[in-house]
Motif scaffolding. Structure first.
Motif, PDB file in Angstrom:
ATOM      1  N   GLU A 415     -65.037 -74.955 -25.691  1.00 26.65           N
ATOM      2  CA  GLU A 415     -64.607 -75.209 -27.060  1.00 26.65           C
ATOM      3  C   GLU A 415     -63.246 -75.882 -27.017  1.00 26.65           C
ATOM      4  O   GLU A 415     -62.391 -75.521 -26.195  1.00 26.65           O
ATOM      5  N   ARG A 417     -60.016 -76.995 -29.604  1.00 23.53           N
ATOM      6  CA  ARG A 417     -59.447 -76.795 -30.933  1.00 23.53           C
ATOM      7  C   ARG A 417     -58.225 -77.680 -31.126  1.00 23.53           C
ATOM      8  O   ARG A 417     -57.468 -77.921 -30.174  1.00 23.53           O
ATOM      9  N   ALA A 423     -62.633 -77.824 -34.646  1.00 21.19           N
ATOM     10  CA  ALA A 423     -62.997 -77.657 -33.240  1.00 21.19           C
ATOM     11  C   ALA A 423     -64.235 -78.472 -32.926  1.00 21.19           C
ATOM     12  O   ALA A 423     -64.974 -78.917 -33.816  1.00 21.19           O
TER      13      ALA A 423
END
Length: 439
Positions: A415, A417, A423
């Protein structure tokens, strides 16, 4: 004293009457109609055209409205009447209309549509729900059941749906009734035409094969109105697989590209029969992975798919956009390479990410066991356990990872961000197997 008491009582009575009148004004139902003009269907709300720019799910409604959505759908009322009215009230405050789902039992879950007592009991329950919420001004229409055709063989279900639609028309003449279908097949449409002609429209649910919708409408001879009640990423059942059968999920960036392509080509292009759509899912859920269908991460950040929907609904991108991400590589290989590692092998994982606004990016890597779920139709699944693995960040988007010591099937997630509640994500299934080469 008696005079003062009488005046107080009169004032209270007047206040009560005023409150009831105000509540009655708030509860005046919208008049929703489907009209046909020169072969074209339109949805009218209180006489004004209403084309559905919607999402499935009842979370993050303020953001839905801010992003340009005008409606959302549910699959059933909330657990209590108070909670359902609170949801409808919030929708009304935000200017959103609600397609209210009604839970109709599915044959694949064991319901017997040849059991008249069970069918009658279900109809009675649904009548109570319709009577409870029919007058709320946020209500747009009813969706009687979800994918009742999936893994079903008993056509009597459509007799029951027809009874439900007739009941709703009797109890609530102000709102249309549909049922939603998994795909759109000739046999199902023929049964609906023969057995459930009280429906005002149908809901169609297609994912990677939504490009077949125009042909399917023609082949099934469905000439009436419809809403695309679920659409979105390529489904896990129609995606490429590894050699051991793990589905390969698109990145958040690729999904956003597909949302724009599919909406323009397959949904918004039909203003003859199509009344709009509900993208899936305005929220998040576990279905094969925690990220496959949700437009938001479980931790709440909006993904590129949310930006894409704003662009489609409003014509404009948001002021600050989500980052982009490429498919990850593990040991120099991608998901379709069926990556197999030796137990405890140390390898590199890498991904490329960028932010259109130049925001600093933070990466999170983690490994889950591969899901063993075989459920269909969005039935509940548990998030697989997280696996503790040693990782060392060597550069932004680069880590050294030690494979699990136990043989099995796993999935590596990443992930990224931007620090502004946006994100992107990607993942890659891999296998740990004794004897695999450790490069």
């Amino acid at each position: 004293m008696r005079k003062r008491a009488a005046l107080l009582a009169a004032a209270l009575l007047a206040a009560s009457a005023a409150a009831q009148a105000a509540d009655g004004a708030e509860r005046q139902p919208s008049q929703v109609r489907i009209v046909e003009e020169d072969g074209r269907y339109r949805l009218l709300v209180d006489g004004e055209p209403f084309h559905i720019r919607g999402a499935g799910g009842s979370s993050r409604l303020q953001e839905l409205a801010a992003r340009g959505g005008n409606s959302f759908r549910t699959w059933r009322p909330e657990p209590t009447e108070a909670a359902t009215f609170a949801l409808l009230d919030e929708a009304q405050r935000l200017g959103l209309k609600v397609t209210m789902g009604l839970e109709v039992a599915r044959e694949r879950h064991g319901f017997d549509y040849d059991d008249p007592d069970a069918v009658a009991a279900q109809l009675a329950r649904l009548r109570e729900e319709v009577e409870a919420y029919r007058d709320h001004p946020a209500l747009l229409m009813w969706a009687a059941g979800n994918e009742l055709n999936l893994e079903a063989t008993n056509p009597a279900v459509w007799d029951a749906v027809d009874d439900i639609a007739e009941m709703i028309h009797e109890v609530d003449p102000n709102h249309p009734v549909m049922t939603t279908l998994a795909g759109i097949g000739s046999d199902t449409i023929a049964e609906i035409k023969a057995r459930a002609d009280s429906l005002d429209l149908i809901g169609v649910q297609l994912y990677g094969n939504i490009d077949t919708l125009p042909t399917a409408l023609e082949e099934t001879r469905w000439t009436g109105p419809y809403v695309v009640t679920e659409w979105g990423p390529t489904g896990h059942w129609e995606s490429p697989e590894t050699s051991w059968g793990a589905p390969v999920e698109d990145t958040a960036t690729r999904k956003a590209e597909l949302l724009q392509e599919r909406y323009r080509r397959d949904i918004d292009s039909d203003r003859t029969q199509g009344l709009g759509s509900y993208v899936f899912l305005w929220g998040n859920k576990q279905e094969r992975t925690p990220t496959w269908y949700g437009l938001f991460l479980p931790s709440g950040e909006a993904t590129p798919g949310v930006d894409a929907m704003q662009r489609l609904w409003t014509g404009s991108w948001p002021a600050n956009r989500s980052p982009s991400i490429t498919p990850p590589l593990l040991d120099g290989r991608g998901a379709t390479d069926s990556v197999t590692l030796a137990p405890g092998a140390t390898v590199e994982a890498r991904v490329e990410a960028a932010d259109p606004d130049g925001d600093a990016l933070a990466f999170r890597w983690y490994v889950l066991e591969e899901s063993t779920a075989t459920s269909t139709g969005g039935d509940p699944e548990d998030v697989p356990p997280e696996v503790a693995v040693a990782t060392t960040e060597t550069a932004p988007g680069r880590i050294r990872l030690t494979a699990p010591a136990e043989a099995g099937n796993y999935r590596l997630f990443v992930e990224v961000r931007d620090g502004h509640d946006h994100a992107a994500y990607a993942n890659l299934p891999f296998r740990v197997q004794a004897g695999a080469a450790d490069d």
